[in-house]
Scaffold this active site. Structure first.
Site, short mmCIF file in Angstrom:
data_model
loop_
_atom_site.label_atom_id
_atom_site.label_comp_id
_atom_site.label_asym_id
_atom_site.label_seq_id
_atom_site.Cartn_x
_atom_site.Cartn_y
_atom_site.Cartn_z
N ARG A 234 -19.90 -42.16 -7.27
CA ARG A 234 -18.57 -42.43 -6.71
C ARG A 234 -18.70 -43.01 -5.29
NH1 ARG A 234 -14.23 -37.61 -6.61
NH2 ARG A 234 -15.49 -36.93 -4.83
N GLU B 274 -1.21 -36.94 -7.08
CA GLU B 274 -2.17 -35.85 -6.87
C GLU B 274 -1.68 -34.98 -5.72
OE1 GLU B 274 -6.03 -37.39 -5.68
OE2 GLU B 274 -5.13 -38.79 -4.28
N LYS C 279 -12.67 -43.12 -1.91
CA LYS C 279 -12.68 -41.93 -1.05
C LYS C 279 -13.04 -42.39 0.35
CE LYS C 279 -14.02 -37.09 -1.31
NZ LYS C 279 -12.69 -36.53 -1.11
N1 PMP Z 1 -7.86 -35.98 -4.50
C1 PMP Z 1 -8.14 -36.10 -3.19
C2 PMP Z 1 -7.22 -36.90 -2.34
C3 PMP Z 1 -9.27 -35.48 -2.65
O1 PMP Z 1 -9.55 -35.60 -1.35
C4 PMP Z 1 -10.10 -34.71 -3.50
C5 PMP Z 1 -11.34 -34.07 -2.94
N2 PMP Z 1 -11.06 -33.00 -2.08
C6 PMP Z 1 -9.75 -34.58 -4.85
C7 PMP Z 1 -8.64 -35.24 -5.32
C8 PMP Z 1 -10.59 -33.78 -5.78
O2 PMP Z 1 -11.77 -34.47 -6.08
P1 PMP Z 1 -13.15 -33.72 -6.34
O3 PMP Z 1 -12.94 -32.84 -7.52
O4 PMP Z 1 -14.11 -34.81 -6.61
O5 PMP Z 1 -13.45 -32.95 -5.12
#
Ligand code: PMP
Length: 285
Positions: free
Chosen positions: A52, A184, A151
């Site tokens: 990622r 989200e 990210k």
């Molecule tokens: N959405 C956002 C905006 C995030 O910053 C994160 C990570 N904290 C997630 C979803 C969850 O992703 P992951 O399971 O890869 O941590």
């Protein structure tokens, strides 16, 4: 012993881990990162996080100044140097040192930072009792602006939403997209359960491709629970039998109240609890 931080090409003491005020990571939030867990001295879903990260880099035309194996080695060395058996890694790639203009091509060398430390978790009662959230008014970035799949170091969109949660005394905020569908939470992915089926918004609704999300979908499927990716409305959240979030730090956590509406019987539901148990078994295995 002082915490050791990986800075570009070596481990340095925490006090020496400094970057330039001309780094575009600071000046413009121009950079990318990953948050990764360590369970029992093993880096959780390491390859998925690295993949990622390189995809985020590609999307913003950032060249990570080392190949994936060398970067993984730097991360491993940082974890070992700090004796982290159970903790959290923050892996950051900044655009590097430039001038006060936007041009990223001025920045010749991307910066690499790896921090491995212990993690501040939600207290256990939050998992037992579930969280209260609100619907935010700050909409998630439009995919034609800064795509939520990246990210990036620029989290202001999510921070503006998080401020709404803090002001309302809520633990988290649900962000909707420009069409009014659930995207989200400010730092987690969203799931609901309705009539024994799990629903989660598709990534194109405006979310990060969460690594915990992927693991939870796999674990649910293994338990013969159907998981459907589908656009969800605010009302879908209000009338859900269960509601939970997933993320690297939070893992799997139940939501019991949104905008004053109680979810289910006001406790994390059976599916949420089952998935939390399965996730626990999987990470601690
Ligand atoms: N959405 C956002 C905006 C995030 O910053 C994160 C990570 N904290 C997630 C979803 C969850 O992703 P992951 O399971 O890869 O941590």
């Amino acid at each position: 012993m002082a915490l050791k931080v990986w800075l570009n090409d070596k481990l340095v003491d925490k006090d020496q881990a400094k970057i330039s005020v001309f780094d575009h990571g600071l000046l413009y939030g121009d950079g990318i990162f990953e948050g990764i867990r360590v369970y029992n001295s093993k880096i959780f879903e390491f390859d998925a996080h690295i993949k990622r990260l390189y995809q985020s880099a590609k999307a913003i035309r950032l060249v990570i100044p080392m190949d994936a194996d060398t970067l993984k080695d730097a991360v491993n060395q940082t974890v070992v140097a700090n004796n982290i058996e159970n903790g959290y890694i923050r892996l950051i790639i900044t655009r590097g040192i430039g001038d006060l203009g936007l041009d990223p091509l001025i920045c010749k060398d991307a910066g690499v930072v790896v921090i491995a430390d212990h993690i501040q978790l939600y207290p256990e009662e939050f998992y037992e009792e579930g969280l209260t959230v609100i619907s935010g008014t700050t909409i998630r970035n439009h995919p034609m602006s800064l795509p939520p799949q990246i990210k990036s170091l620029n989290y202001l969109n999510n921070i503006l939403a998080k401020i709404e949660a803090i002001d309302a005394g809520a633990a988290e905020v649900i962000m909707y997209n420009h069409e009014g569908y659930v995207a989200e939470a400010s730092g987690d992915n969203v799931f609901i359960v309705r009539d024994s089926i799990i629903y989660t918004p598709p990534v194109e609704a405006g979310s990060l491709e969460g690594i915990t999300r992927d693991v939870v979908i796999r674990l649910a499927t293994k338990e013969n629970i159907t998981v459907i990716e589908k656009n969800l409305t605010r009302c879908d959240l209000y009338v859900a039998d269960e509601f939970f979030l997933t993320g690297t730090a939070a893992e799997v956590i139940g939501i019991v109240k949104i905008d004053g509406r109680i979810i289910g019987d006001g406790k994390p539901g059976a599916t949420t609890q089952l998935l939390r148990e399965k996730f626990d078994e999987y990470t601690r295995a």
